[in-house]
Scaffold this motif. Structure first.
Motif, PDB file in Angstrom:
ATOM      1  N   GLU A  85      64.950 -13.729  -4.914  1.00 19.90           N
ATOM      2  CA  GLU A  85      65.208 -12.358  -4.491  1.00 19.90           C
ATOM      3  C   GLU A  85      66.639 -12.198  -3.947  1.00 19.90           C
ATOM      4  O   GLU A  85      67.066 -12.949  -3.077  1.00 19.90           O
ATOM      5  CB  GLU A  85      64.210 -11.944  -3.415  1.00 19.90           C
ATOM      6  CG  GLU A  85      64.357 -10.498  -2.968  1.00 19.90           C
ATOM      7  CD  GLU A  85      63.346 -10.095  -1.905  1.00 19.90           C
ATOM      8  OE1 GLU A  85      63.417  -8.948  -1.429  1.00 19.90           O
ATOM      9  OE2 GLU A  85      62.493 -10.936  -1.553  1.00 19.90           O
ATOM     10  N   GLY A  86      67.350 -11.233  -4.502  1.00 21.75           N
ATOM     11  CA  GLY A  86      68.679 -10.905  -4.016  1.00 21.75           C
ATOM     12  C   GLY A  86      69.806 -11.748  -4.561  1.00 21.75           C
ATOM     13  O   GLY A  86      70.976 -11.518  -4.215  1.00 21.75           O
ATOM     14  N   ALA A  88      71.218 -12.095  -7.615  1.00 23.35           N
ATOM     15  CA  ALA A  88      72.203 -11.491  -8.510  1.00 23.35           C
ATOM     16  C   ALA A  88      73.257 -10.716  -7.716  1.00 23.35           C
ATOM     17  O   ALA A  88      74.463 -10.835  -7.974  1.00 23.35           O
ATOM     18  CB  ALA A  88      71.515 -10.584  -9.523  1.00 23.35           C
ATOM     19  N   GLU A  89      72.821  -9.948  -6.742  1.00 19.11           N
ATOM     20  CA  GLU A  89      73.759  -9.183  -5.913  1.00 19.11           C
ATOM     21  C   GLU A  89      74.616 -10.115  -5.077  1.00 19.11           C
ATOM     22  O   GLU A  89      75.826  -9.889  -4.913  1.00 19.11           O
ATOM     23  CB  GLU A  89      72.999  -8.216  -5.013  1.00 19.11           C
ATOM     24  CG  GLU A  89      73.881  -7.407  -4.078  1.00 19.11           C
ATOM     25  CD  GLU A  89      74.915  -6.561  -4.816  1.00 19.11           C
ATOM     26  OE1 GLU A  89      75.979  -6.312  -4.212  1.00 19.11           O
ATOM     27  OE2 GLU A  89      74.666  -6.158  -5.974  1.00 19.11           O
ATOM     28  N   ALA A  90      74.031 -11.167  -4.535  1.00 16.74           N
ATOM     29  CA  ALA A  90      74.800 -12.132  -3.740  1.00 16.74           C
ATOM     30  C   ALA A  90      75.901 -12.771  -4.573  1.00 16.74           C
ATOM     31  O   ALA A  90      77.047 -12.909  -4.118  1.00 16.74           O
ATOM     32  CB  ALA A  90      73.873 -13.196  -3.163  1.00 16.74           C
ATOM     33  N   ARG A  92      77.440 -11.562  -7.091  1.00 17.90           N
ATOM     34  CA  ARG A  92      78.514 -10.597  -7.357  1.00 17.90           C
ATOM     35  C   ARG A  92      79.503 -10.514  -6.192  1.00 17.90           C
ATOM     36  O   ARG A  92      80.656 -10.111  -6.376  1.00 17.90           O
ATOM     37  CB  ARG A  92      77.917  -9.221  -7.646  1.00 17.90           C
ATOM     38  CG  ARG A  92      77.331  -9.070  -9.039  1.00 17.90           C
ATOM     39  CD  ARG A  92      77.021  -7.635  -9.380  1.00 17.90           C
ATOM     40  NE  ARG A  92      75.833  -7.153  -8.706  1.00 17.90           N
ATOM     41  CZ  ARG A  92      74.596  -7.234  -9.207  1.00 17.90           C
ATOM     42  NH1 ARG A  92      74.408  -7.786 -10.401  1.00 17.90           N
ATOM     43  NH2 ARG A  92      73.564  -6.759  -8.545  1.00 17.90           N
ATOM     44  N   GLN A  93      79.052 -10.904  -5.016  1.00 21.02           N
ATOM     45  CA  GLN A  93      79.901 -10.798  -3.827  1.00 21.02           C
ATOM     46  C   GLN A  93      80.624 -12.095  -3.468  1.00 21.02           C
ATOM     47  O   GLN A  93      81.386 -12.124  -2.501  1.00 21.02           O
ATOM     48  CB  GLN A  93      79.050 -10.362  -2.635  1.00 21.02           C
ATOM     49  CG  GLN A  93      78.416  -8.993  -2.789  1.00 21.02           C
ATOM     50  CD  GLN A  93      77.533  -8.660  -1.599  1.00 21.02           C
ATOM     51  OE1 GLN A  93      77.934  -8.801  -0.445  1.00 21.02           O
ATOM     52  NE2 GLN A  93      76.316  -8.228  -1.868  1.00 21.02           N
ATOM     53  N   ARG A 206      70.827 -12.041   0.861  1.00 27.00           N
ATOM     54  CA  ARG A 206      71.724 -11.002   1.346  1.00 27.00           C
ATOM     55  C   ARG A 206      72.741 -11.542   2.370  1.00 27.00           C
ATOM     56  O   ARG A 206      73.821 -10.970   2.543  1.00 27.00           O
ATOM     57  CB  ARG A 206      70.924  -9.856   1.966  1.00 27.00           C
ATOM     58  CG  ARG A 206      70.306 -10.179   3.299  1.00 27.00           C
ATOM     59  CD  ARG A 206      69.699  -8.962   3.978  1.00 27.00           C
ATOM     60  NE  ARG A 206      68.486  -8.538   3.309  1.00 27.00           N
ATOM     61  CZ  ARG A 206      67.264  -8.992   3.629  1.00 27.00           C
ATOM     62  NH1 ARG A 206      67.105  -9.899   4.585  1.00 27.00           N
ATOM     63  NH2 ARG A 206      66.208  -8.547   2.994  1.00 27.00           N
ATOM     64  N   PRO A 209      76.644 -14.339   1.080  1.00 26.64           N
ATOM     65  CA  PRO A 209      78.083 -14.093   0.889  1.00 26.64           C
ATOM     66  C   PRO A 209      78.895 -14.175   2.176  1.00 26.64           C
ATOM     67  O   PRO A 209      79.999 -14.734   2.180  1.00 26.64           O
ATOM     68  CB  PRO A 209      78.113 -12.677   0.293  1.00 26.64           C
ATOM     69  CG  PRO A 209      76.809 -12.559  -0.433  1.00 26.64           C
ATOM     70  CD  PRO A 209      75.823 -13.278   0.451  1.00 26.64           C
TER      71      PRO A 209
END
Length: 224
Positions: A85-86, A88-90, A92-93, A206, A209
């Protein structure tokens, strides 16, 4: 360079793999739970785990049982595997370069990442313990990843969910962040990772990063 373990860090596979292994081992006369396997063995190459447990019990596994476990896991990858969970967004950062260094065999490793939509983030820097002499907790796969990417080991930060992985990272001269956000996490997980040498513990992607940014040194940025 930031080096990620795969199983339990990028893809939520440990809960699947260890459930399959526990079922087959129990059926072969060695009662064990997935949590037993996770607490004691995660992070090491699967064949080494099965061989070590067979040696402890003093009885060889039935012929073909490990291969059955591998086949079942490949099926589970296609039908049940999902990204942590999370993640892909992590990713990206987090500034590149990024790499994966896993105990999984290379074909299974690449397929797991592809199935979860993450392979393109790391390719071509996807490395397996099957490419080196020794698996974790030996440092070989991390040193191999750094050498292939042309980055000094001391400029690498490793993200790991296992004591074996953290131990391997430190033996390679790298620093490590412990991750406890997979579905296989258990009470005391973070404390064990800290005892092994993890600098920080992250329990959700989350928060990764900001921890990576805080631990990245000017030397690591210059090296990669």
């Amino acid at each position: 360079m930031i080096i990620f373990d795969c199983d339990g860090v990028l893809v939520d596979s440990e809960i699947l793999s260890n459930a399959i292994d526990a079922e087959l081992m129990t059926g072969a006369g060695h009662p064990i739970t997935a949590q037993d396997l996770i607490r004691t063995w995660i992070g090491r190459p699967k064949r080494e785990i099965w061989a070590a447990i067979a040696a402890e019990r003093g009885v060889a596994w039935p012929e073909g049982l490990l291969e059955e476990a591998d086949a079942r896991l490949l099926c589970a990858i296609e039908t049940e595997l999902r990204a942590v969970e999370g993640v892909a967004e992590a990713l990206r950062q987090i500034d590149p370069p990024l790499a994966v260094a896993s105990s999984s065999a290379l074909p299974k490793l690449r397929r797991s990442l592809e199935r979860c939509g993450l392979l393109h983030v790391f390719d071509p820097h996807v490395y397996s313990a099957s490419q080196v002499a020794r698996g974790k907790p030996a440092p070989d796969v991390f040193l191999f990843a750094a050498a292939q990417a042309g980055v000094a080991p001391e400029a690498c930060l490793v993200i790991e969910d296992s004591v074996a992985g953290v131990t391997a990272a430190l033996a390679a001269g790298m620093r490590a962040i412990g991750f406890t956000g997979g579905r296989h996490t258990y009470p005391g997980h973070g404390e064990l990772l800290q005892e092994a040498g993890a600098l920080e513990i992250v329990d959700h992607m989350r928060d990764l990063p900001s921890q990576v940014a805080a631990l990245r040194t000017p030397r690591s940025d210059a090296s990669g």
